[in-house]
Design a protein around this motif. Sequence first.
Motif, short mmCIF file in Angstrom:
data_model
loop_
_atom_site.label_atom_id
_atom_site.label_comp_id
_atom_site.label_asym_id
_atom_site.label_seq_id
_atom_site.Cartn_x
_atom_site.Cartn_y
_atom_site.Cartn_z
N MET A 171 14.01 -8.06 6.18
CA MET A 171 13.22 -7.20 5.32
C MET A 171 12.47 -8.05 4.29
O MET A 171 13.05 -8.88 3.60
N ASP A 172 11.13 -7.82 4.20
CA ASP A 172 10.34 -8.54 3.19
C ASP A 172 10.19 -7.74 1.91
O ASP A 172 9.85 -8.28 0.85
N LEU A 173 10.35 -6.40 2.01
CA LEU A 173 10.17 -5.53 0.84
C LEU A 173 11.06 -4.30 0.98
O LEU A 173 11.16 -3.72 2.07
N LEU A 174 11.68 -3.91 -0.14
CA LEU A 174 12.41 -2.65 -0.19
C LEU A 174 11.60 -1.68 -1.04
O LEU A 174 11.22 -2.01 -2.18
N VAL A 175 11.35 -0.49 -0.51
CA VAL A 175 10.65 0.54 -1.28
C VAL A 175 11.65 1.66 -1.55
O VAL A 175 12.25 2.20 -0.61
N VAL A 176 11.82 2.00 -2.81
CA VAL A 176 12.73 3.09 -3.18
C VAL A 176 11.88 4.33 -3.43
O VAL A 176 11.11 4.38 -4.40
N GLY A 177 11.97 5.32 -2.53
CA GLY A 177 11.20 6.55 -2.67
C GLY A 177 10.11 6.63 -1.61
O GLY A 177 9.31 5.70 -1.48
N SER A 178 10.09 7.73 -0.85
CA SER A 178 9.12 7.87 0.24
C SER A 178 8.04 8.89 -0.08
O SER A 178 7.54 9.56 0.81
N GLY A 179 7.69 9.05 -1.36
CA GLY A 179 6.55 9.89 -1.74
C GLY A 179 5.25 9.16 -1.42
O GLY A 179 5.26 8.08 -0.79
N PHE A 180 4.13 9.72 -1.84
CA PHE A 180 2.84 9.11 -1.52
C PHE A 180 2.74 7.69 -2.06
O PHE A 180 2.15 6.82 -1.42
N PHE A 181 3.31 7.43 -3.23
CA PHE A 181 3.23 6.07 -3.77
C PHE A 181 3.99 5.10 -2.86
O PHE A 181 3.45 4.09 -2.39
N GLY A 182 5.25 5.42 -2.59
CA GLY A 182 6.09 4.53 -1.79
C GLY A 182 5.55 4.34 -0.39
O GLY A 182 5.53 3.22 0.15
N LEU A 183 5.06 5.42 0.23
CA LEU A 183 4.57 5.30 1.61
C LEU A 183 3.27 4.50 1.68
O LEU A 183 3.03 3.78 2.65
N THR A 184 2.42 4.61 0.65
CA THR A 184 1.18 3.82 0.64
C THR A 184 1.53 2.33 0.55
O THR A 184 0.98 1.50 1.30
N ILE A 185 2.47 2.00 -0.33
CA ILE A 185 2.91 0.60 -0.45
C ILE A 185 3.50 0.12 0.88
O ILE A 185 3.18 -0.98 1.38
N ALA A 186 4.35 0.96 1.47
CA ALA A 186 5.01 0.57 2.73
C ALA A 186 3.98 0.36 3.83
O ALA A 186 4.02 -0.63 4.57
N GLU A 187 3.03 1.28 3.95
CA GLU A 187 2.03 1.19 5.01
C GLU A 187 1.16 -0.06 4.87
O GLU A 187 0.91 -0.77 5.84
#
Length: 379
Positions: A1-17
């Motif tokens: 894993m290169d990044l952990l995102v806490v929260g799958s709202g629009f902010f978290g999903l945009t960062i993840a994508e």
Amino acid sequence: MDLLVVGSGFFGLTIAERTASAGKRVVVIDRRSHIGGNAYSEAEPETGIEVHRYGAHLFHTSNETVWEYVNRFTTFTNYVHKVYSNFKGEVYPLPINLGTINQFFRAAYSPDEARALIAEQAGEFDTKSARNLEEKGISLIGRPLYEAFIRDYTEKQWQTPTTELPAEVISRLPVRYTYDNRYFNDTHEGLPTDGYTAWLERMADHPNIEVRLNTDFFDESQPLNKRAVVGTVPIVYTGPVDRYFDYAEGELGWRTLDFEQEVVPTGDFQGTSVMNYAGSEVPYTRIHEFRHFHPERDYPKDKTVIMREFSRFASREDEPYYPVNTPEDRDRLLKYRELAAAEDRVLFGGRLGTYQYLDMHMAIGSALSMWSNKLSELL
Ligand code: FAD
């Protein structure tokens, strides 16, 4: 894993994508049982009508970068949002416009006549020296319209008399001296054609993204918890900032909403998607009727889904929806921002991580900025 995102709202999903598309591996965790944060929607089982689980969500933006980005994942319908208000059993168009004014005063004022009337009524108080929300409201639109459309509605939202609410709670009250009652003024507006959840799922659908639901960042029985991971991997945290620091500087105040959903045996309950209830005779602030968000869909003709909305101050166990933002809250937020800046490779984002109300396009826009300005170099 290169990044952990806490929260799958629009902010978290945009960062993840963005991170996944740049060839990095991302894990997204969310304590809820579904992705999407507050924008999540689902089909009501009896009728199939799409219901926005955490309150009605209307997409609108004038930001071309955001518009181009979101169109990669969904198309939008041509829905245009309009809101009406039931005041003492009579329905008026909102935001307050020439139609509202002429209906309310039983008149046929021209724009200039209406402007002169409201200016005269607003002269009762001076906006700059208003001591509370009531005086400020009257100084902006005059007492009659203030008392009809703002006072009781605001008191239902805040459970506090408007004479005891600070003037800063409202900065302006829009009055339009035309008959235009389109609610938003943005260049782009519409609803995701296949619904919010399909849009959110497409954002997460990437071989470099793994989503783990029912996973709380503060639950030490799961491996990706705060104590175990901070300092070992870059993190984007979109949960409440005060919770992250164990409320060390005190709790930040939020208002929450309660929703009462009902399937009603009629094809059309109120003829529109959102009806405000201006007065104190009913305890709810508004009723949403979800079928009207998608008139193009083939929904049942004999049933409809409505949702009454109630507003109150949140406790720690409630869903935080709108920041209260008292002067004490703002002081605490400054201290939390200092603590956040000192965290090792943890970036705070989204509405909970920054303690501010963000529309969806703002959450997405600020995630895109975080990605290009701060995150891409951290990875
Ligand atoms: P969220 O969507 O809240 O996502 C944060 C996620 O983090 C959540 O899924 C949560 O479960 C998760 N999380 C929190 N703590 C933890 C933890 N400890 N561990 C793991 N996960 C955690 N915007 C519009 O553009 N138009 C509208 O009409 C509109 N209407 C709205 C109506 C309401 C009632 C509300 C509250 C908001 C509305 N919004 C609207 C705003 C929209 O919901 C936000 O812009 C959007 O939710 C912001 O996304 P976010 O990712 O920052 O936060």
